[in-house]
Enzyme design. Structure first.
Site, PDB file in Angstrom:
ATOM      1  N   GLU A 275      -2.295   7.636  -3.038  1.00 39.92           N
ATOM      2  CA  GLU A 275      -1.677   7.250  -4.562  1.00 39.92           C
ATOM      3  C   GLU A 275      -1.337   5.660  -4.701  1.00 39.92           C
ATOM      4  O   GLU A 275      -0.792   5.261  -3.655  1.00 39.92           O
ATOM      5  CB  GLU A 275      -0.214   8.060  -4.396  1.00 39.92           C
ATOM      6  CG  GLU A 275       0.649   7.715  -5.592  1.00 39.92           C
ATOM      7  CD  GLU A 275       2.121   7.713  -5.493  1.00 39.92           C
ATOM      8  OE1 GLU A 275       2.621   8.726  -4.894  1.00 39.92           O
ATOM      9  OE2 GLU A 275       2.709   6.890  -5.914  1.00 39.92           O
TER      10      GLU A 275
ATOM     11  N   ARG B  44      -1.114  -1.734  -2.481  1.00 37.02           N
ATOM     12  CA  ARG B  44      -1.665  -0.455  -2.009  1.00 37.02           C
ATOM     13  C   ARG B  44      -3.034  -0.508  -2.767  1.00 37.02           C
ATOM     14  O   ARG B  44      -4.158  -0.193  -2.287  1.00 37.02           O
ATOM     15  CB  ARG B  44      -0.922   0.648  -2.487  1.00 37.02           C
ATOM     16  CG  ARG B  44       0.137   1.065  -1.525  1.00 37.02           C
ATOM     17  CD  ARG B  44       0.510   2.760  -1.744  1.00 37.02           C
ATOM     18  NE  ARG B  44       1.820   2.731  -1.331  1.00 37.02           N
ATOM     19  CZ  ARG B  44       2.088   3.890  -1.459  1.00 37.02           C
ATOM     20  NH1 ARG B  44       1.876   4.966  -2.103  1.00 37.02           N
ATOM     21  NH2 ARG B  44       3.409   4.400  -0.693  1.00 37.02           N
TER      22      ARG B  44
ATOM     23  N   ARG C  87      12.580  -1.139  -1.912  1.00 41.94           N
ATOM     24  CA  ARG C  87      12.887   0.312  -1.421  1.00 41.94           C
ATOM     25  C   ARG C  87      13.280   0.526  -0.180  1.00 41.94           C
ATOM     26  O   ARG C  87      12.470  -0.313   0.796  1.00 41.94           O
ATOM     27  CB  ARG C  87      11.642   1.286  -1.566  1.00 41.94           C
ATOM     28  CG  ARG C  87      10.806   1.016  -3.030  1.00 41.94           C
ATOM     29  CD  ARG C  87      11.133   2.058  -3.946  1.00 41.94           C
ATOM     30  NE  ARG C  87      10.691   1.860  -5.149  1.00 41.94           N
ATOM     31  CZ  ARG C  87       9.753   2.925  -6.002  1.00 41.94           C
ATOM     32  NH1 ARG C  87       9.276   3.889  -5.207  1.00 41.94           N
ATOM     33  NH2 ARG C  87       9.509   2.432  -7.050  1.00 41.94           N
TER      34      ARG C  87
ATOM     35  N   SER D 262       2.012   5.907 -10.013  1.00 38.98           N
ATOM     36  CA  SER D 262       2.560   6.804 -10.821  1.00 38.98           C
ATOM     37  C   SER D 262       2.774   6.921 -12.136  1.00 38.98           C
ATOM     38  O   SER D 262       3.305   5.675 -12.603  1.00 38.98           O
ATOM     39  CB  SER D 262       3.727   7.773 -10.221  1.00 38.98           C
ATOM     40  OG  SER D 262       3.831   7.553  -8.835  1.00 38.98           O
TER      41      SER D 262
ATOM     42  N   GLU E 171      12.986   2.038   2.330  1.00 35.79           N
ATOM     43  CA  GLU E 171      12.070   3.054   3.053  1.00 35.79           C
ATOM     44  C   GLU E 171      12.530   3.307   4.201  1.00 35.79           C
ATOM     45  O   GLU E 171      12.463   2.508   5.166  1.00 35.79           O
ATOM     46  CB  GLU E 171      10.606   2.886   2.863  1.00 35.79           C
ATOM     47  CG  GLU E 171      10.083   2.569   1.678  1.00 35.79           C
ATOM     48  CD  GLU E 171       9.807   4.064   0.796  1.00 35.79           C
ATOM     49  OE1 GLU E 171      10.123   5.089   1.464  1.00 35.79           O
ATOM     50  OE2 GLU E 171       9.328   3.966  -0.398  1.00 35.79           O
TER      51      GLU E 171
ATOM     52  N   ARG F 172       1.607   2.508   4.885  1.00 35.50           N
ATOM     53  CA  ARG F 172       1.625   2.239   3.380  1.00 35.50           C
ATOM     54  C   ARG F 172       2.959   2.236   2.545  1.00 35.50           C
ATOM     55  O   ARG F 172       3.007   1.894   1.336  1.00 35.50           O
ATOM     56  CB  ARG F 172       0.989   3.684   2.708  1.00 35.50           C
ATOM     57  CG  ARG F 172       1.719   4.867   3.010  1.00 35.50           C
ATOM     58  CD  ARG F 172       0.729   6.096   2.924  1.00 35.50           C
ATOM     59  NE  ARG F 172       1.392   6.915   2.033  1.00 35.50           N
ATOM     60  CZ  ARG F 172       0.578   7.677   1.166  1.00 35.50           C
ATOM     61  NH1 ARG F 172      -0.715   7.815   0.965  1.00 35.50           N
ATOM     62  NH2 ARG F 172       1.006   8.772   0.423  1.00 35.50           N
ATOM     63  N   HIS F 173       4.007   2.095   3.417  1.00 39.75           N
ATOM     64  CA  HIS F 173       5.130   1.806   2.908  1.00 39.75           C
ATOM     65  C   HIS F 173       5.870   0.310   3.638  1.00 39.75           C
ATOM     66  O   HIS F 173       5.891   0.152   4.589  1.00 39.75           O
ATOM     67  CB  HIS F 173       6.234   2.911   3.600  1.00 39.75           C
ATOM     68  CG  HIS F 173       6.051   4.292   2.758  1.00 39.75           C
ATOM     69  ND1 HIS F 173       5.495   5.116   3.192  1.00 39.75           N
ATOM     70  CD2 HIS F 173       6.110   4.446   1.480  1.00 39.75           C
ATOM     71  CE1 HIS F 173       5.183   6.412   2.502  1.00 39.75           C
ATOM     72  NE2 HIS F 173       5.742   6.046   1.202  1.00 39.75           N
TER      73      HIS F 173
HETATM   74  P1  AMO Z   1       6.516   5.359  -7.837  1.00 37.95           P
HETATM   75  O1  AMO Z   1       8.001   5.441  -7.227  1.00 37.95           O
HETATM   76  O2  AMO Z   1       5.597   6.341  -7.564  1.00 37.95           O
HETATM   77  O3  AMO Z   1       6.827   5.245  -9.126  1.00 37.95           O
HETATM   78  O4  AMO Z   1       6.032   3.747  -7.368  1.00 37.95           O
HETATM   79  C1  AMO Z   1       4.846   3.457  -7.977  1.00 37.95           C
HETATM   80  C2  AMO Z   1       3.748   2.754  -7.222  1.00 37.95           C
HETATM   81  O5  AMO Z   1       4.408   1.653  -6.331  1.00 37.95           O
HETATM   82  C3  AMO Z   1       3.960   1.715  -5.231  1.00 37.95           C
HETATM   83  N1  AMO Z   1       4.967   2.027  -3.940  1.00 37.95           N
HETATM   84  C4  AMO Z   1       4.991   1.194  -2.845  1.00 37.95           C
HETATM   85  N2  AMO Z   1       4.157   0.352  -2.386  1.00 37.95           N
HETATM   86  C5  AMO Z   1       4.441   0.049  -0.912  1.00 37.95           C
HETATM   87  N3  AMO Z   1       5.359   0.300  -0.239  1.00 37.95           N
HETATM   88  C6  AMO Z   1       6.290   1.228  -0.961  1.00 37.95           C
HETATM   89  N4  AMO Z   1       7.612   1.602  -0.278  1.00 37.95           N
HETATM   90  C7  AMO Z   1       6.025   1.938  -2.316  1.00 37.95           C
HETATM   91  N5  AMO Z   1       6.745   2.602  -2.986  1.00 37.95           N
HETATM   92  C8  AMO Z   1       5.932   2.494  -4.215  1.00 37.95           C
HETATM   93  C9  AMO Z   1       2.891   2.901  -5.057  1.00 37.95           C
HETATM   94  C10 AMO Z   1       3.447   3.882  -6.035  1.00 37.95           C
HETATM   95  O6  AMO Z   1       2.517   4.659  -6.712  1.00 37.95           O
HETATM   96  N6  AMO Z   1       9.005   4.212 -12.066  1.00 37.95           N
HETATM   97  C11 AMO Z   1       7.713   4.662 -11.396  1.00 37.95           C
HETATM   98  C12 AMO Z   1       6.620   4.307 -12.028  1.00 37.95           C
HETATM   99  C13 AMO Z   1       6.348   4.924 -13.523  1.00 37.95           C
HETATM  100  O7  AMO Z   1       6.411   5.944 -14.026  1.00 37.95           O
HETATM  101  O8  AMO Z   1       6.130   4.135 -14.635  1.00 37.95           O
HETATM  102  C14 AMO Z   1       7.697   4.389 -10.073  1.00 37.95           C
HETATM  103  O9  AMO Z   1       8.316   3.531  -9.749  1.00 37.95           O
HETATM  104  O10 AMO Z   1       1.642   2.315  -5.158  1.00 37.95           O
END
Ligand code: AMO
Length: 440
Positions: free
Chosen positions: A363, A414, A218, A366, A220, A226-227
């Site tokens: 979170e 996380r 990502r 999701s 970000e 947390r990111h």
């Molecule tokens: P989402 O975008 O909420 O959902 O991502 C799912 C989980 O991935 C983790 N996460 C991260 N951890 C660390 N750094 C980041 N930048 C980051 N972004 C996300 C979190 C988050 O809850 N496709 C959907 C899931 C689904 O519906 O099956 C998805 O990617 O713990």
């Protein structure tokens, strides 16, 4: 008398005995103490430390000089006799007869391994190879490895097939803002933000329960605790569900297996970290998004229906739930507007069949029920401003028979960070990547 110790003699053995007249210990020189008539060299390996004792008068002067003048963190083999000792934690010490230096450590060290000073996170990450020499840092990754084993076990027990989906793709699934673009032989391609589209496509194949543990990327633009830009995503997708509750119940079963397993099988590593793991009883409480908004308004927070709960909101809900004794809880039925195109709308309302799993105010997952009906899915894509034509490869799988299905994505780091109450997601990644870090 046999004394079992946590220091390996060889890689395949974890014990030495005071009856051993000659053992060879290999490791890093953690510390050297010179007390005049006697000196001590503390040798460390993966399992712990052992004391090499050098009474000056009884040891060959060359051997004494050689061992006591080593620089900290040099790598050596020391051969010697094992003696019982009531002065050491292990109850034994080694009186050396010979040694080999495999590698001399340069001086000064870029950071301390045993010094009781708080090293800045940046310095630690710049010198991660050395940071990982600390047992409490290594323990995190031993537990992460155990967690991945436990996940595989849980998924097998529940009839899931492990899959691997592409990490290079023509289109993203989780919105344009966090896509990493790469040059693919002159064509644009993107690093996978999640296996979302592929795990759903697999639902049309008969592989009706799949999971993947793999990297997700990502872009970000926020530098938070947390990111990160690369994390390990644990994704599951399952067919023949009657509602998103089936998916939530499955996640609870998996979480229960991981938490119990870490508590039982990770006992030694947890002890090193001075932590314990709670195993909350399932089912976890379910809050709806609307209930959360009401709870936050009641605290005086400036938030209204339709807003993102935000980091602060999530944290506050976490505090309220902690007071009620809940570490893990669901936040369900988000407004459809907040959720991606693949989530199913709750017909006749502005809500969706979606959920987040929150752990101590953050979170960690999701998921939800997916829109499996082709026409509705295309309609939902258009509503979100996406061009269905650029998702042909995905939509085709919905045209010729797609079962009702749902799934989730859990960020492994996380989850681990919350489990162990660590302050930053980077603590659970060997070599983290973020906006400013691309090395080591
Ligand atoms: P989402 O975008 O909420 O959902 O991502 C799912 C989980 O991935 C983790 N996460 C991260 N951890 C660390 N750094 C980041 N930048 C980051 N972004 C996300 C979190 C988050 O809850 N496709 C959907 C899931 C689904 O519906 O099956 C998805 O990617 O713990």
């Amino acid at each position: 008398m046999t004394v079992s110790v946590n220091m390996s003699v060889r890689r395949d053995s974890k014990s030495v005995s005071v009856n051993d007249t000659s053992v060879t210990m290999e490791g890093w020189v953690q510390d050297i103490r010179n007390l005049g008539g006697i000196s001590f060299v503390i040798l460390r390996d993966r399992f712990g430390t052992v004391q090499i004792t050098l009474p000056k008068k009884k040891i060959d002067p060359e051997l004494f000089e050689g061992l006591t003048s080593l620089s900290r963190e040099s790598v050596v083999s020391v051969t010697g006799e094992v003696k019982a000792s009531d002065q050491t934690e292990l109850g034994l010490e080694i009186i050396p007869s010979s040694f080999i230096v495999h590698s001399n450590a340069a001086v000064p060290l870029p950071m301390g391994v045993i010094d009781r000073v708080n090293t800045e996170m940046d310095t630690r990450l710049n010198n991660r190879f050395m940071d990982l020499r600390k047992p409490e840092i290594r323990a995190i990754f031993e537990l992460k490895s155990l967690m991945l084993d436990l996940l595989d076990e849980a998924m097998r027990e529940n009839g899931f097939t492990q899959v691997s989906t592409p990490k290079l793709s023509e289109s993203g699934a989780e919105g344009g803002a966090t896509l990493f673009k790469v040059d693919y032989f002159g064509r644009p391609a993107y690093l996978a933000q999640s296996p979302q589209l592929y795990k759903q496509m697999l639902m049309s194949t008969g592989l009706d329960r799949v999971y993947e543990i793999g990297p997700a990327f990502r872009a970000e633009h926020s530098n938070t605790n947390r990111h990160v830009t690369e994390f390990i995503s644990f994704d599951g997708e399952m067919s023949w569900i009657s509602s998103q509750s089936d998916v939530m119940a499955m996640i609870e079963r998996i979480m229960d297996h991981i938490l119990k397993g870490l508590k039982e099988r990770g006992e030694d590593q947890l002890k090193v970290l001075g932590k314990d793991v709670n195993v909350p009883a399932a089912p976890y409480p379910v809050l709806t998004y609307s209930e959360c908004i009401k709870m936050l308004i009641a605290t005086g927070m400036d938030i209204k229906d339709g807003d993102d709960l935000g980091t602060e909101g999530e944290k506050m809900i976490g505090d309220i739930m902690a007071e009620k004794g809940h570490e893990l809880y669901w936040i369900a039925e988000y407004p459809e507007q907040e959720k991606p195109f693949y989530i199913m709308e709750k017909d006749g309302t502005k809500f969706s069949y979606s959920f987040d799993l929150d752990y101590k105010g953050q979170e960690i997952s999701s998921g939800g029920q997916r829109e499996h009906r082709y026409e509705k899915l295309v309609e939902r894509m258009r509503k979100k401003g996406l061009d269905p034509e650029s998702f042909d490869f995905y939509l085709n799988a919905f045209k010729y028979g797609m079962p009702p299905h749902g799934g989730w994505g859990i960020g492994i780091e996380r989850l681990l960070v919350k489990m162990l109450d660590l302050p930053n997601v980077r603590e659970a990644i060997l070599f983290p990547r973020d906006m400013s870090r691309l090395s080591p």
